[in-house]
Design a protein around this motif. Structure first.
Motif, mmCIF file in Angstrom:
data_model
loop_
_atom_site.group_PDB
_atom_site.id
_atom_site.type_symbol
_atom_site.label_atom_id
_atom_site.label_comp_id
_atom_site.label_asym_id
_atom_site.label_seq_id
_atom_site.Cartn_x
_atom_site.Cartn_y
_atom_site.Cartn_z
ATOM 1 N N ILE A 76 42.629 54.974 35.525
ATOM 2 C CA ILE A 76 43.603 53.897 35.331
ATOM 3 C C ILE A 76 43.978 53.308 36.692
ATOM 4 O O ILE A 76 44.139 52.104 36.839
ATOM 5 C CB ILE A 76 44.859 54.416 34.593
ATOM 6 N N GLU A 77 44.071 54.174 37.701
ATOM 7 C CA GLU A 77 44.372 53.660 39.036
ATOM 8 C C GLU A 77 43.252 52.749 39.539
ATOM 9 O O GLU A 77 43.504 51.738 40.184
ATOM 10 C CB GLU A 77 44.611 54.825 40.005
ATOM 11 N N ARG A 78 42.013 53.120 39.224
ATOM 12 C CA ARG A 78 40.900 52.253 39.622
ATOM 13 C C ARG A 78 41.006 50.894 38.939
ATOM 14 O O ARG A 78 40.726 49.858 39.533
ATOM 15 C CB ARG A 78 39.564 52.925 39.290
ATOM 16 N N ILE A 79 41.429 50.912 37.670
ATOM 17 C CA ILE A 79 41.607 49.630 36.969
ATOM 18 C C ILE A 79 42.702 48.813 37.649
ATOM 19 O O ILE A 79 42.581 47.603 37.836
ATOM 20 C CB ILE A 79 41.944 49.872 35.479
ATOM 21 N N LYS A 80 43.760 49.519 38.080
ATOM 22 C CA LYS A 80 44.842 48.834 38.778
ATOM 23 C C LYS A 80 44.304 48.172 40.054
ATOM 24 O O LYS A 80 44.596 47.003 40.353
ATOM 25 C CB LYS A 80 45.944 49.840 39.134
ATOM 26 N N ASP A 81 43.487 48.928 40.807
ATOM 27 C CA ASP A 81 42.925 48.363 42.039
ATOM 28 C C ASP A 81 42.050 47.151 41.728
ATOM 29 O O ASP A 81 42.091 46.143 42.425
ATOM 30 C CB ASP A 81 42.126 49.424 42.784
ATOM 31 N N LYS A 82 41.255 47.272 40.656
ATOM 32 C CA LYS A 82 40.399 46.144 40.277
ATOM 33 C C LYS A 82 41.236 44.929 39.932
ATOM 34 O O LYS A 82 40.881 43.803 40.270
ATOM 35 C CB LYS A 82 39.540 46.538 39.069
ATOM 36 N N LEU A 83 42.338 45.174 39.220
ATOM 37 C CA LEU A 83 43.223 44.076 38.845
ATOM 38 C C LEU A 83 43.705 43.351 40.108
ATOM 39 O O LEU A 83 43.641 42.120 40.202
ATOM 40 C CB LEU A 83 44.411 44.630 38.054
ATOM 41 N N LEU A 84 44.158 44.125 41.084
ATOM 42 C CA LEU A 84 44.656 43.513 42.311
ATOM 43 C C LEU A 84 43.536 42.781 43.047
ATOM 44 O O LEU A 84 43.733 41.687 43.581
ATOM 45 C CB LEU A 84 45.291 44.584 43.198
ATOM 46 N N ASN A 85 42.335 43.387 43.044
ATOM 47 C CA ASN A 85 41.192 42.722 43.676
ATOM 48 C C ASN A 85 40.906 41.374 43.027
ATOM 49 O O ASN A 85 40.681 40.375 43.700
ATOM 50 C CB ASN A 85 39.942 43.591 43.572
ATOM 51 N N GLU A 86 40.901 41.382 41.693
ATOM 52 C CA GLU A 86 40.588 40.131 40.994
ATOM 53 C C GLU A 86 41.621 39.057 41.309
ATOM 54 O O GLU A 86 41.282 37.890 41.486
ATOM 55 C CB GLU A 86 40.546 40.372 39.478
ATOM 56 N N ILE A 87 42.890 39.502 41.379
ATOM 57 C CA ILE A 87 43.935 38.522 41.673
ATOM 58 C C ILE A 87 43.763 37.987 43.094
ATOM 59 O O ILE A 87 43.871 36.781 43.344
ATOM 60 C CB ILE A 87 45.331 39.166 41.484
ATOM 61 N N ASN A 88 43.398 38.892 44.021
ATOM 62 C CA ASN A 88 43.202 38.435 45.394
ATOM 63 C C ASN A 88 42.023 37.479 45.513
ATOM 64 O O ASN A 88 42.090 36.476 46.218
ATOM 65 C CB ASN A 88 43.004 39.642 46.311
ATOM 66 N N SER A 89 40.942 37.805 44.790
ATOM 67 C CA SER A 89 39.789 36.899 44.900
ATOM 68 C C SER A 89 40.100 35.563 44.230
ATOM 69 O O SER A 89 39.592 34.514 44.629
ATOM 70 C CB SER A 89 38.532 37.545 44.319
ATOM 71 N N LEU A 90 40.972 35.603 43.218
ATOM 72 C CA LEU A 90 41.422 34.340 42.613
ATOM 73 C C LEU A 90 42.134 33.484 43.662
ATOM 74 O O LEU A 90 41.873 32.289 43.802
ATOM 75 C CB LEU A 90 42.370 34.675 41.449
ATOM 76 N N ARG A 91 43.012 34.160 44.409
ATOM 77 C CA ARG A 91 43.732 33.433 45.461
ATOM 78 C C ARG A 91 42.759 32.873 46.504
ATOM 79 O O ARG A 91 42.879 31.735 46.928
ATOM 80 C CB ARG A 91 44.716 34.376 46.157
ATOM 81 N N ARG A 92 41.767 33.708 46.897
ATOM 82 C CA ARG A 92 40.820 33.259 47.929
ATOM 83 C C ARG A 92 40.051 32.031 47.463
ATOM 84 O O ARG A 92 39.936 31.044 48.149
ATOM 85 C CB ARG A 92 39.841 34.393 48.268
ATOM 86 N N SER A 93 39.549 32.134 46.218
ATOM 87 C CA SER A 93 38.728 31.022 45.729
ATOM 88 C C SER A 93 39.564 29.743 45.639
ATOM 89 O O SER A 93 39.096 28.640 45.905
ATOM 90 C CB SER A 93 38.122 31.354 44.374
ATOM 91 N N TYR A 94 40.823 29.926 45.303
ATOM 92 C CA TYR A 94 41.698 28.754 45.189
ATOM 93 C C TYR A 94 41.870 28.092 46.557
ATOM 94 O O TYR A 94 41.808 26.881 46.686
ATOM 95 C CB TYR A 94 43.047 29.211 44.629
ATOM 96 N N ARG A 95 42.050 28.984 47.579
ATOM 97 C CA ARG A 95 42.206 28.446 48.927
ATOM 98 C C ARG A 95 40.958 27.684 49.349
ATOM 99 O O ARG A 95 41.030 26.624 49.935
ATOM 100 C CB ARG A 95 42.474 29.574 49.919
ATOM 101 N N VAL A 96 39.794 28.212 48.967
ATOM 102 C CA VAL A 96 38.542 27.556 49.323
ATOM 103 C C VAL A 96 38.498 26.148 48.732
ATOM 104 O O VAL A 96 38.221 25.166 49.403
ATOM 105 C CB VAL A 96 37.344 28.383 48.832
ATOM 106 N N ILE A 97 38.854 26.094 47.410
ATOM 107 C CA ILE A 97 38.817 24.779 46.751
ATOM 108 C C ILE A 97 39.793 23.818 47.417
ATOM 109 O O ILE A 97 39.495 22.662 47.673
ATOM 110 C CB ILE A 97 39.178 24.927 45.251
ATOM 111 N N ARG A 98 40.985 24.396 47.739
ATOM 112 C CA ARG A 98 41.994 23.536 48.319
ATOM 113 C C ARG A 98 41.516 23.034 49.677
ATOM 114 O O ARG A 98 41.737 21.921 50.090
ATOM 115 C CB ARG A 98 43.311 24.313 48.473
#
Lengths: 609, 463
Positions: free
Chosen positions: A587-609
């Motif tokens: 479950i902790e690994r899933i938590k880490d994945k969740l945070l990773n996905e959110i961070n990569s969402l932020r990164r990709s958004y910055r790229v587009i911006r």
């Protein structure tokens, strides 16, 4: 009959259904004492005493009885036989041993007038003494022990209200329960005791003092343990119309809750249900001891077609047995399914007595009878504690299901029960139709125990870096989100979900995620059927983390679709049945994945911006 | 020798009061001889040192304090049961009758045994958990709400709905899967003449009459008999199931009439009424009937019950269906809207359930994909009904492809799966074939409740 006990003989002077009038013993008899119709071997209980006759209610049908037939006054109230041999056994409402009856009568029917001892007199138990001659003892002291089943040690206690010095005690050996084990002298008289205690069902067994409940009864059912917990020694009512899963909920608790001993009273329910319970409990193993669940269960089965007066007795029989194990220092749970059938039995008998009915035809004393049942629950310090036992604290938790006619919670049994219980799990037909099980409605249910048990939960804190909420904070947040969903429901139907503000959509989305992954629980799935406190806290915190991060994302200008599209959400939904209780790391690994996905969402958004 | 009494002291409704001066048994049967030669039967229901209260099974009209003589039989009511009863029609007292003239046939049954009709409760410990099935030949029951041997599965109907056809169809088509002895007991409680004749007619034409025992209580028979007939039928069933080792299916129609009779007598006895005037002991009375079903350890026979009742005003929360729903192992509910659409049998899928089904179906008894199929059919149909509601708000044009496929599925489900002729007997294979046929109206990926291997094997085959 000899001259000396002539006073104990009366005769029938009237019959009306299960009630008989008796003359000849009216000056002697006490209320609730038992009588016996000699010729047919039928037992009855005295329920009214008039100046020239008494009324007794028979535990079996009265066909073929005649006026003037002999009645024997038994000089004792209905009492339970308490001793080794109760566990894994099945009794009817007046503690007749149903397995033994089947061995004696293989037709499978219960003929009238069967008389058998409740507990086997043939079986030998290995008794180990824990006391010596000349020790001073009082009621509740443990004189020895018997390994009743592999999971439960049965402590042989001095009966309540007995004091004195042990003058004799057997050495370790094999004994039947009615053989002499020890003798106590109070200085004047020496009395002999065996392993059996008798205790009247209507009197609660004494204890030293009541304690404040501080520990939850963990049921492994997420909606219960998180939102509507019950304390050890607490009371809960489970009302629900037919088909709302009352019985499945009760069975799930009997299987998984962390009580040491379960007394399961099937009161006026279906025979096939009892067969199902017996079959399941014999097949299933207790997750804590790896022994068959049946080894910690006493079953009382008075099905709907068995005599009504025995049904009326059954829940008090059950609670007396439960108190006996409580006195040994065990955590005991009594489950009564269903108290409505018991109340109906009360109503039927009251009708025969032509008593003035109160609401719904029930007698006016229904509430006081209900309270005399639920008030026997509690966590207590036992009498006679002498350091010989591991524990001198015992508890008795009472879970009563209620079957309100037409699912109407305002009817007398449900509304009066609510006055005496601290927890209320309202089962909801609409949820059941949607196959949302357990169908416990989170808006109508309540529990008064969270404040008592919140400290207990602190030991389970996960101390995650990203989110660190304790149990109470988790349930508060969950309640806020669920009630927000309820408020938004009407609005959603009018304008459509997509037209709501983004943060409200997040509330709706989170509420649905909570329902699907926390509240809905499959009692028949091998992983999902039981959730440990640690896994439960991990699951809820994961969702609350997603909620927290989601809010943050929305503030940063992301839209709700970005959050809904996160790949990890499908995994979060499946935690309940894909990740075993022990595997918190996963479950902790899933938590880490969740945070990773959110961070990569932020990164990709910055790229587009 | 039985003692006779000449003097009745009171007659109130169905109750007759006598001065008590000999040792009467509680529950004893009495014969009342009227001076015109007629004989009536009654039972002792209350007594004290002064008075005996007798409930008369037939009517009390024509009785007076002077014209009758009362004989005590020295025994409680017992019914004669014999293996020769197969194929016969009997009244509430277990006497053979001619269905057209209603006359009791003089050729009395040669009794193998005589039994007390109240029986004894089955020891809950002795019960075997039911895990085998009965085929009814109706897709909706066999496929979605499978009938299990030892189960009591009531049908909740309403006036004007085809429960009679359904009852007759189940009686004529029901069978056990292996070649084990199987018997059907049909018990008509307060049914009207035309119906009774039509039932027996159908049974005779079915060619299965030798496996059917019918008990009929007509709508204008005395109410007291109405209360006896289910117990007479079930006592007979117990004999055949647990002494002759047969599987017995008992169809009881209409339990509403039983409950009405209960209320009528309760009022006559001046008992305290509970909900809607029905007596407080109705739950126990129903339970004593319904619990006379099941299986017993070390016995090969079984009793399965299908009680049929009509819900007053189609109200499922009325005391009669409500009480029944709590005691039985599920319920099948008929739906008036479907009936108007000429779908037969018109089952309300979402309100119906067979509680014992989950442990009884599967590769050993029916087929390995049965559980998945029934779960998928019910859930997809439930979704489809939501879509139908949606149409009335948003109109059909704004539906998505997925929603349209659900609608096509629902139509096919109602017409191809649910709907069948009143003499159409479908095998399990036929039912499953139709289930796959209607499910193939949905896209493969919508079948989320069915295991992939079953989808690969059966999806879209033969379409």
């Amino acid at each position: 009959m000899t001259e000396s006990n002539n006073n104990n003989i009366g005769f029938i002077s009237g019959i009306n259904g299960s009630l008989i009038n008796i003359k000849g013993i009216e000056t002697k008899v006490r209320l609730h004492d038992l009588i016996k119709v000699n010729k047919h071997n039928i037992i009855g209980e005295v329920i009214q005493i008039y100046s020239d006759f008494v009324v007794a209610q028979c535990f079996e049908n009265t066909n073929n009885l005649k006026l003037k037939q002999k009645i024997l006054y038994l000089d004792n109230p209905l009492s339970m036989e308490l001793g080794p041999g109760l566990l894994s056994n099945v009794f009817d409402g007046i503690q007749r041993p149903l397995e033994k009856i089947f061995q004696e009568d293989e037709t499978g029917f219960i003929e009238r007038g069967i008389e058998l001892p409740s507990l086997s007199r043939e079986k030998k138990w290995k008794f180990t003494p824990l006391m010596e001659v000349n020790q001073i003892v009082s009621g509740g002291n443990v004189v020895g022990k018997v390994q009743e089943t592999q999971s439960i040690t049965h402590y042989i206690m001095v009966p309540p209200n007995i004091n004195g010095k042990i003058t004799y005690i057997v050495k370790e050996g094999e004994f039947a329960i009615d053989e002499e084990i020890y003798r106590i002298s109070n200085g004047e008289v020496e009395k002999s005791y065996d392993m059996i205690q008798k205790w009247s069902t209507t009197r609660s067994r004494p204890f030293h003092k009541r304690l404040v409940p501080n520990e939850p009864l963990i049921t492994g059912q997420r909606v219960i343990d998180l939102l509507f917990p019950i304390a050890k020694g607490g009371t809960v009512a489970v009302p629900g119309g037919f088909g709302t899963g009352k019985t499945v909920t009760q069975q799930a608790i009997a299987k998984w809750c962390d009580a040491d001993v379960i007394v399961f009273v099937s009161c006026g329910e279906r025979g096939n249900e009892v067969a199902d319970v017996l079959r399941q409990f014999a097949e299933l193993t207790d997750p804590r001891t790896n022994r068959p669940l049946l080894e910690r269960i006493v079953l009382i089965a008075n099905t709907s077609n068995m005599p009504v007066s025995a049904r009326e007795s059954s829940i008090f029989s059950g609670i007396t047995i439960a108190e006996y194990y409580r006195d040994m220092g065990y955590h005991v749970a009594l489950q009564a399914d269903s108290t409505s059938r018991w109340a109906e039995a009360l109503r039927e008998i009251s009708g025969l007595l032509e008593e003035m009915p109160a609401e719904g035809g029930y007698p006016a004393y229904l509430p006081s009878r209900l309270s005399s049942f639920y008030e026997r629950a509690g966590i207590i310090e036992t009498i006679g504690n002498d350091g010989k036992k591991n524990n001198n604290i015992g508890s008795l938790t009472v879970l009563g299901s209620v079957s309100p006619p037409a699912g109407d919670f305002s009817e007398p049994v449900t509304s009066n029960t609510k006055r005496f219980v601290q927890t209320f799990w309202a089962l909801d037909a609409e949820l059941a139709y949607q196959k949302h099980y357990p169908a416990i409605n989170w808006l109508d249910s309540y529990s008064n125990y969270p404040q008592y048990i919140k400290n207990w939960w602190k030991t389970f804190n996960l101390n995650w870096d990203e989110i660190n909420l304790n149990w109470q904070e988790c349930r508060n947040m969950m309640n806020v989100i669920l009630s927000s969903e309820n408020e938004l429901k009407n609005m959603t139907q009018l304008v459509g979900e997509e037209n709501l503000p983004e943060n409200q959509q997040l509330d709706l989305f989170t509420a649905n995620l909570m329902k699907e992954s926390i509240l809905i629980q499959n009692a028949f799935d091998d992983t999902d059927n039981f959730t440990t406190p640690t896994k439960l806290l991990a699951m809820i915190q994961l969702i609350l983390l997603l909620y927290k991060e989601g809010k943050q994302l929305l503030e940063e200008g992301f839209i709700i679709k970005d959050i809904k599209d996160l790949e990890i959400i499908a995994k979060i939904q499946r935690i309940k049945n894909s990740i075993p209780n022990e595997d918190i790391d996963e479950i902790e690994r899933i938590k880490d994945k969740l945070l990773n996905e959110i961070n990569s969402l932020r990164r990709s958004y910055r790229v587009i911006r | 020798m039985s003692i006779s009494y000449k003097k009745i002291s009171q007659i109130i409704g169905p109750l007759v009061y006598l001065k008590n001066n000999h040792d009467v048994q509680y529950g004893e049967i009495v014969k009342i001889h009227i001076n015109d030669g007629e004989v009536r039967t009654g039972e002792v229901i209350k007594m004290d040192e002064d008075v005996v209260m007798i409930e008369v099974f037939e009517e009390t009209r024509g009785l007076s304090a002077e014209n009758s003589e009362i004989f005590f039989s020295n025994d409680t009511f017992k019914v004669k049961i014999s293996k020769d009863m197969l194929g016969g029609v009997f009244n509430s007292l277990g006497q053979p009758i001619d269905i057209h003239t209603r006359k009791v046939l003089s050729s009395d049954v040669l009794a193998d045994v005589k039994r007390d009709i109240n029986g004894s409760p089955i020891n809950p410990f002795a019960r075997e958990y039911p895990q085998d099935i009965i085929q009814t030949g109706l897709s909706v029951i066999d496929g979605l709400f499978t009938l299990v041997r030892g189960q009591k599965l009531p049908i909740f109907s309403g006036q004007g709905m085809p429960h009679n056809d359904l009852a007759a169809q189940i009686v004529t088509q029901a069978q056990v899967m292996k070649k084990e002895p199987f018997l059907i007991i049909f018990c008509g409680i307060g049914i009207i003449h035309d119906e009774a004749i039509s039932f027996i007619d159908k049974f005779q034409k079915s060619g299965n009459i030798q496996n059917i025992v019918s008990f009929i209580n007509f709508a204008d028979d005395p109410v007291m008999e109405r209360l006896m007939i289910p117990n007479v039928a079930l006592t007979t069933a117990e004999y055949f199931a647990f002494e002759q080792n047969m599987h017995v299916l008992v169809v009881l129609i209409d339990m509403t009439n039983y409950a009405e009779a209960l209320r009528e007598l309760s009022a006559a006895k001046e008992e305290i009424p509970s909900r809607k005037g029905y007596p407080g002991h109705m739950y126990s009375d129903f339970a004593r009937i319904f619990e006379r079903s099941g299986m017993i350890k070390n016995h090969t026979g079984s009793i399965t019950q299908i009680p049929i009742l009509t819900m007053p005003n189609d109200d499922i929360s009325h005391p009669i269906p409500d009480t029944t729903g709590y005691i039985t192992d599920g319920q099948l509910v008929l739906d008036r809207d479907l009936n108007k659409k000429e779908i037969y049998p018109p089952f309300e899928i979402l309100a119906s359930i067979s509680r014992l089904m989950k442990d009884a179906i599967g590769a050993d008894t029916t087929r390995s994909d049965h559980a998945d199929l029934s779960s998928q059919l019910i859930s997809s149909y439930s979704n489809a009904l939501d879509v139908r509601d949606l149409i009335s708000i948003v109109g059909e044009d704004s539906l998505t492809m997925g929603e349209r496929s659900l609608l096509r599925f629902a139509d096919a489900f109602e017409n191809k799966f649910l709907n069948q002729k009143i003499n159409e007997n479908r095998s399990f294979d036929e039912t499953f074939k139709r289930a796959w046929e209607v499910l193939s109206k949905l896209p493969r990926n919508r079948l989320n409740r069915i295991h992939q291997k079953f989808i690969d094997k059966n999806y879209n085959r033969g379409v």
